[in-house]
Design a protein around this motif. Structure first.
Motif, PDB file in Angstrom:
ATOM      1  N   HIS A 179     -46.730  43.145 -34.802  1.00 21.63           N
ATOM      2  CA  HIS A 179     -47.159  42.301 -33.674  1.00 21.63           C
ATOM      3  C   HIS A 179     -48.599  42.548 -33.235  1.00 21.63           C
ATOM      4  O   HIS A 179     -49.014  42.050 -32.196  1.00 21.63           O
ATOM      5  CB  HIS A 179     -46.205  42.499 -32.491  1.00 21.63           C
ATOM      6  N   GLU A 180     -49.370  43.321 -34.022  1.00 26.92           N
ATOM      7  CA  GLU A 180     -50.746  43.620 -33.600  1.00 26.92           C
ATOM      8  C   GLU A 180     -51.703  42.964 -34.586  1.00 26.92           C
ATOM      9  O   GLU A 180     -52.076  43.568 -35.583  1.00 26.92           O
ATOM     10  CB  GLU A 180     -50.967  45.137 -33.605  1.00 26.92           C
TER      11      GLU A 180
ATOM     12  N   CYS B 153     -47.124  49.479 -35.560  1.00 29.74           N
ATOM     13  CA  CYS B 153     -46.967  50.044 -34.214  1.00 29.74           C
ATOM     14  C   CYS B 153     -45.842  51.074 -34.220  1.00 29.74           C
ATOM     15  O   CYS B 153     -44.948  51.023 -35.066  1.00 29.74           O
ATOM     16  CB  CYS B 153     -46.647  48.914 -33.242  1.00 29.74           C
TER      17      CYS B 153
ATOM     18  N   GLU C  65     -54.281  44.595 -29.061  1.00 30.79           N
ATOM     19  CA  GLU C  65     -52.906  44.726 -28.564  1.00 30.79           C
ATOM     20  C   GLU C  65     -52.625  46.157 -28.076  1.00 30.79           C
ATOM     21  O   GLU C  65     -52.341  46.359 -26.900  1.00 30.79           O
ATOM     22  CB  GLU C  65     -51.912  44.271 -29.642  1.00 30.79           C
TER      23      GLU C  65
HETATM   24 ZN   LIG Z   1     -47.869  47.614 -30.595  1.00 33.82          ZN
END
Ligand SMILES: [Zn+2]
Ligand SMILES: [Zn+2]
Length: 350
Positions: free
Chosen positions: A67-68, A42, A153
């Motif tokens: 976090h994806e 990201c 996400e």
């Molecule tokens: Zn992200």
């Protein structure tokens, strides 16, 4: 599961990611252990990698970013009933308290006690396994790929922008900035039934991708007057909603004069300087709604349903794939090759 080890990509300090052996996490009673199949890089990960901070969030000790993600449930705590071992799942990476005013009113993205992956000091999931509270897991139907699951996400940001602006099929939309968030906002607009979508970016590769992803027209803001071009393209009607994802101060200021009277502007991209000049009289005179956006809430179930139907193509944003061992290379690609890379995926278990 005691003292089993796994590989994780640990950022020791900015510009320094090292593959280390760490303990496989053990799920608490309400958590599941997820074997990570794929996980995106990201813009925020790249920012932490390069600068060691985003606003008030500062990297002060080694951290695992990422976090994806999507993967497979390989273990569950004693109180978990919503998922089973073997389920393919997408992970919503922010675990909220569920008790505060924001959580109770449905705006849980504003929860002050959220524990969000890869936001210091919370570790993310550039690792073989991760644990998370099971109510933040969403089962993927067979027809959805893990890649689509991981892209839920960043897609969620676009969906939340549509929800903030109360977008309907009669809206005409402008997306400024065609990074992963802008490109996926185009797909989010399609989920909301929007058929006229205009987009701006200066990079030819991104302009082409936007066309492939179904925009009505792409405009280069350095070569054409955006408002004038949109007027031509819409027969003088203009756009009713702008989603600003570039974070460019000029683009933000221009959005105010580009949307038509009564229009809505959703600010997604964060400008480098907090304070930028904005024509406030234009906002007042045209009765514009200027909306901020922070992450997303309640987007995963609808997004999964939308992706089971034809018409969306979110995987087009994936331009590069790397193994976990190559994490630093993957992040360097994202950092230095912004003109040719959009979404970079890391595969921790291959
Ligand atoms: Zn992200
Ligand atoms: Zn809360």
């Amino acid at each position: 599961m005691d003292s089993k080890l796994m590989d994780a990509a640990v950022m020791n300090k900015p510009l320094d990611i090292e593959i280390k052996k760490i303990q496989v996490p053990v799920p608490q009673a309400d958590e599941a252990l997820v074997k990570v199949y794929c996980i995106g890089v990201c813009g925020s990960d790249v920012h932490y990698y390069e600068h060691g901070r985003i606003g008030r969030y500062v990297v002060e000790k080694p951290i695992i970013l990422g976090h994806e993600l999507a993967g497979e449930v390989v273990g569950i705590g004693s109180a978990v009933t919503n998922v089973q071992v073997g389920d393919r799942v997408a992970v919503e990476p922010g675990v909220t308290c569920g008790r505060c005013e924001y959580c109770k009113s449905g705006r849980y993205n504003l929860c002050p006690d959220v524990v969000f992956m890869a936001t210091p000091p919370v570790d993310g999931a550039w690792a073989e396994y991760v644990t998370i509270r099971s109510d933040f897991l969403f089962k993927l139907p067979d027809e959805l790929s893990f890649e689509q699951g991981a892209l839920l996400e960043p897609l969620s940001v676009g969906l939340h922008a549509m929800s903030r602006a109360k977008v309907t099929p009669s809206d005409r939309l402008l997306v400024t900035g065609l990074g992963p968030i802008g490109l996926l906002a185009i797909q989010a607009a399609k989920v909301y039934g929007v058929s006229e979508i205009y987009a701006t970016d200066v990079v030819p590769f991104r302009q082409e991708l936007a066309k492939e992803m179904g925009v009505t027209a792409v405009i280069d803001p350095t070569k054409e007057d955006v408002k004038q071009r949109i007027a031509e393209l819409t027969g003088g009607k203009g756009v009713t909603v702008a989603v600003e994802s570039s974070g460019n101060a000029r683009a933000i200021a221009d959005a105010v004069r580009t949307v038509k009277r009564g229009g809505r502007i959703v600010l997604v991209g964060m400008p480098a300087a907090s304070e930028i000049p904005l024509d406030v009289n234009a906002i007042i005179d045209a009765e514009l709604d200027v909306l901020g956006l922070f992450r997303y809430a309640n987007t995963y179930p609808g997004a999964i349903q939308a992706l089971t139907r034809p018409g969306l193509d979110i995987e087009k944003v994936i331009t590069h794939k790397y193994s976990l061992e190559q994490t630093q290379e993957a992040v360097e690609m994202a950092r230095t090759q912004k003109d040719t890379s959009i979404k970079i995926m890391i595969y921790p278990n291959q």
